[in-house]
Design an enzyme around this catalytic site. Structure first.
Site, PDB file in Angstrom:
ATOM      1  CB  CYS A 149     -43.924 -65.542  21.421  1.00  0.00           C
ATOM      2  SG  CYS A 149     -43.553 -67.110  21.468  1.00  0.00           S
ATOM      3  CG  ASP A 150     -43.019 -61.961  19.571  1.00  0.00           C
ATOM      4  OD1 ASP A 150     -43.027 -61.505  20.772  1.00  0.00           O
ATOM      5  OD2 ASP A 150     -42.258 -62.709  19.000  1.00  0.00           O
ATOM      6  CB  CYS A 209     -42.755 -67.009  18.264  1.00  0.00           C
ATOM      7  SG  CYS A 209     -43.933 -67.938  19.275  1.00  0.00           S
TER       8      CYS A 209
END
Length: 305
Positions: free
Chosen positions: A133-134, A130
């Site tokens: 997200c990261d 992701c």
């Protein structure tokens, strides 16, 4: 918390939470068990612009709003739950999670799909699925993206928007599958490179990622590519391994259902991406969850005679 419910929902994504709303409003006692956090893949979506009632909304914000509604209706939620065993075959459904045995009259399976992993990466902690997200952790660094479909290109653009210094996207097949407009947008970035006919054959990772080995599948030529992170977008597979001995699955591992979300076992329903379907959208997941909950309610009422 009680361990006996009318309905247990496995999976707290949009399909599962929609089921919970309908079941709770039917005065059923409901529990959601999710091995991660509620929201599923929607948590990974940066912006949603085709959700009725919202011109634009972030995926995590949408999940938070749905979960608030679920909790306000008195639904119990257990996140980060580790399912130890499950028995769906009897009239009473039994699920053991984190050494607690839960029982229910009906179960709705909404475990969705999971990203296909990069097998050669092992347990390397610098492998992600992701960008939203990261990706921020890799600002100013070099990353490799694996997968030449829409997700690979879209997430690559999201990574570059977060300040990635250099990005290489590779696809094993001899062409890319993303929309041409998305391909054009990515290649307009001077610090992005795309290669088809290229696969990852090895990952050098000790305490942190050092490099990957890339092989041209046409020429068999290999190169070492030093990078700080890997983002994998090779498709998804249904999270049904734990059900395969009890339920009828199709050849791709999806739970077979009829149009009313009924599975091959009485009192067991499936909703969302875990079942075969052509269009995997938030709205279709909500529709599945609605039908599954209404049918679960009808089934439970039938048990009472």
């Amino acid at each position: 918390m009680s361990t006996t419910y009318d309905v247990i929902i496995l999976g707290g994504g949009v399909a599962g939470m929609t089921s919970a709303i309908y079941a709770a409003r039917a005065n059923l006692r409901v529990l959601i068990l999710d091995e991660n956090a509620c929201g599923g893949l929607v948590n990974w979506t940066k912006v949603i612009e085709n959700m009725p009632s919202y011109t634009s909304i972030g995926g995590m914000e949408l999940v938070e709003r749905i979960q608030e509604q679920v909790e306000a209706l008195g639904v119990d939620i257990e996140e980060a739950a580790c399912i130890d065993s499950i028995d769906l075959t009897g009239e009473e459904k039994i699920i053991e999670a984190d050494d607690t045995i839960y029982k229910a009259k009906a179960v709705i399976l909404a475990t969705g799909r999971k990203p296909i992993p990069l097998e050669v990466a092992g347990e390397c902690e610098n492998v992600h699925f992701c960008a939203i997200c990261d990706g921020a952790a890799y600002k100013g660094k070099k990353v490799l993206v694996v997968g030449g479909g829409n997700s690979g290109f879209d997430e690559s653009i999201a990574l570059l928007d977060q300040g990635i210094e250099e990005l290489l996207l590779v696809e094993k097949m001899n062409r890319f599958f993303a929309a041409q407009s998305t391909q054009d947008e990515l290649t307009s970035h001077a610090n992005a490179t795309i290669l088809h006919s290229t696969e990852v054959t090895a990952v050098s990772c000790d305490e942190k990622l050092e490099s990957v080995t890339l092989r041209n599948v046409a020429t068999n030529e290999t190169i070492e590519y030093p990078c700080d992170g890997i983002f994998v977008f090779m498709g998804q597979q249904p999270g049904t391994a734990i059900f395969q001995e009890q339920l009828s699955l199709d050849s791709d591992g999806y739970i077979e259902t009829d149009e009313l979300m009924a599975t091959s076992l009485a009192g067991v329903f499936a909703a969302g991406d875990v079942r075969p379907k052509k269009y995997r959208q938030i709205t279709t997941a909500m529709a599945d969850g609605t039908v599954a909950a209404l049918e679960a309610e009808r089934y439970i009422r039938s048990l009472a005679g």
